[in-house]
Design an enzyme around this catalytic site. Structure first.
Site, short mmCIF file in Angstrom:
data_model
loop_
_atom_site.label_atom_id
_atom_site.label_comp_id
_atom_site.label_asym_id
_atom_site.label_seq_id
_atom_site.Cartn_x
_atom_site.Cartn_y
_atom_site.Cartn_z
N PRO A 277 0.84 -0.97 -0.13
CA PRO A 277 0.60 0.13 -0.23
C PRO A 277 1.03 1.25 0.41
CG PRO A 277 0.26 -0.59 2.64
CD PRO A 277 0.94 -1.17 1.47
N CYS B 289 2.16 3.01 9.62
CA CYS B 289 2.53 4.03 8.96
C CYS B 289 3.45 5.41 9.88
CB CYS B 289 1.73 5.05 8.49
SG CYS B 289 1.56 6.73 7.76
N LYS C 57 -0.63 -5.06 8.77
CA LYS C 57 0.97 -4.41 8.57
C LYS C 57 1.34 -3.59 9.99
CE LYS C 57 3.16 -2.34 4.62
NZ LYS C 57 3.84 -1.12 5.08
N GLY D 111 10.80 -4.69 2.54
CA GLY D 111 11.99 -4.26 2.41
C GLY D 111 12.71 -3.90 1.83
#
Ligand code: FMN
Length: 329
Positions: free
Chosen positions: A18, A102, A142, A204
């Protein structure tokens, strides 16, 4: 090979991360077309949905080309999360994902996103309430490796979220404090994989078949997720899919790159509710990414940021191809 997230079957290749303001519908469709096996929406505010923000509704829509697809929510209040999940279910996402990674101040300051890495109890309550509300639709979460280097707690967090009913966990191997700097910690993803029974999605710094295979091998993860490595490069998913099948892979020619760039531009324009000129403003960064890494690309990338019509993009792409061809002579 496939992986089950709840009742959803996902091909074990690579999935799209995302990415707010980047991985919009046009981007997701491009990545899907070039081999991503699963995509997630840009993050949507749980509270915003509950207050029926018009923009959030358009973010939640799932088109057939995108499936299987998750809609991602962020929030810090279990009740709002439960209500938001109910509303999102009207759009029939295959999966609902909760953002607990986030790092941006605007999100963290409300207690959402990676702030939840510091509050496992609340993270569990939010997950439980989403799971209860979601019925048969799987809920995934996540996360990051931790808040900072002194508080790496992805394993503890993942175990708690598994107990709260999460159907899979994505781990981005960076702390909140790192934002997007440094390199992702692969070892923490391996630790999470060994600590839970639900599927683990590793994330990552993956940007090629080689780095994807390395991620699968070093972590034992179930799926690999790619974010920035897909900028102007939906081909990365095709590369990974063919390498995993043991097929020969031929990278795209510059001509194909430009054709696909223009296809992406057309999709952005056709999906936008704005004028072609305004849609092109949003398309500029994507156009520039497709030109990355070639001779003279710095100058061309600068010119992408001045594009205001599709016809200009066609002209620029032709010029770019001519320049690259002249280098081959
Ligand atoms: C521009 C941008 C926007 C992002 N937006 C989101 C988001 O909405 N939700 C989320 O969970 N992660 C978001 N992320 C994080 C990515 O999903 C991913 O975890 C991160 O980029 C690391 O993966 P990569 O090294 O493959 O890029 C965003 C990252 C970027 C660069």
């Amino acid at each position: 090979m496939t992986v089950n997230i709840g009742n959803v079957l996902i091909e074990k290749t690579a999935v799209l991360a995302p990415m707010a303001s980047v991985a919009d519908r046009a981007y997701r469709i491009m990545c899907k077309k070039y081999g991503a096996s699963y995509v997630t929406s840009e993050m949507v505010s749980a509270k915003g949905i509950c207050y029926s923000d018009r923009k959030t509704a358009s973010l939640c829509t799932v088109t057939p080309e995108e499936r299987p697809m998750a809609v991602q929510l962020f929030g810090s209040e279990p009740d709002f999360m439960a209500e938001a999940v109910k509303i999102v279910l009207e759009y029939s996402p295959d999966i609902i994902d909760i953002n607990m990674g986030c790092p941006v101040h605007k999100v963290v300051n409300t207690g959402a996103g990676s702030a939840l890495m510091k509050n496992i109890k609340l993270a569990s309550e939010i997950t439980e309430s989403a799971v209860k509300s979601a019925g048969n639709t799987p809920v995934t979460v996540k996360i990051r490796s931790g808040w900072n280097a002194e508080s790496i707690n992805a394993v503890e967090m993942a175990k708690a979220l598994e107990s709260s009913g999460a159907s899979a966990i994505t781990v981005h191997g960076r702390t909140r404090e790192q934002f997007y700097t440094g390199t992702a910690d692969i070892d923490i993803i391996w630790q999470v994989k060994n600590a839970v029974k639900i599927p683990v999605i590793a994330n990552g710094d993956v940007n090629s078949a080689e780095s994807c295979i390395n991620m699968y091998e070093k972590t034992g993860c179930d799926l690999v997720m790619i974010g920035r490595g897909s900028y102007g490069n939906p081909f990365v998913f095709r590369e990974i899919a063919s390498c995993l099948k043991g097929e020969n892979y031929t990278p795209p020619t510059v001509e194909e790159r430009m054709e696909v760039m223009l296809e992406h531009m057309r999709l952005i324009i056709s999906m936008s509710e704005k004028t072609e000129e305004l849609a092109m403003h949003e398309a500029r960064k994507h156009a520039s990414w497709y030109m990355n890494g070639f001779y003279g690309s710095a100058k061309f990338r600068g010119r992408c940021y001045m594009l205001s019509s599709y016809a200009e993009a066609v002209g620029l792409a032709e010029e770019f191809v001519r320049l690259q061809r002249s280098r081959r002579l």
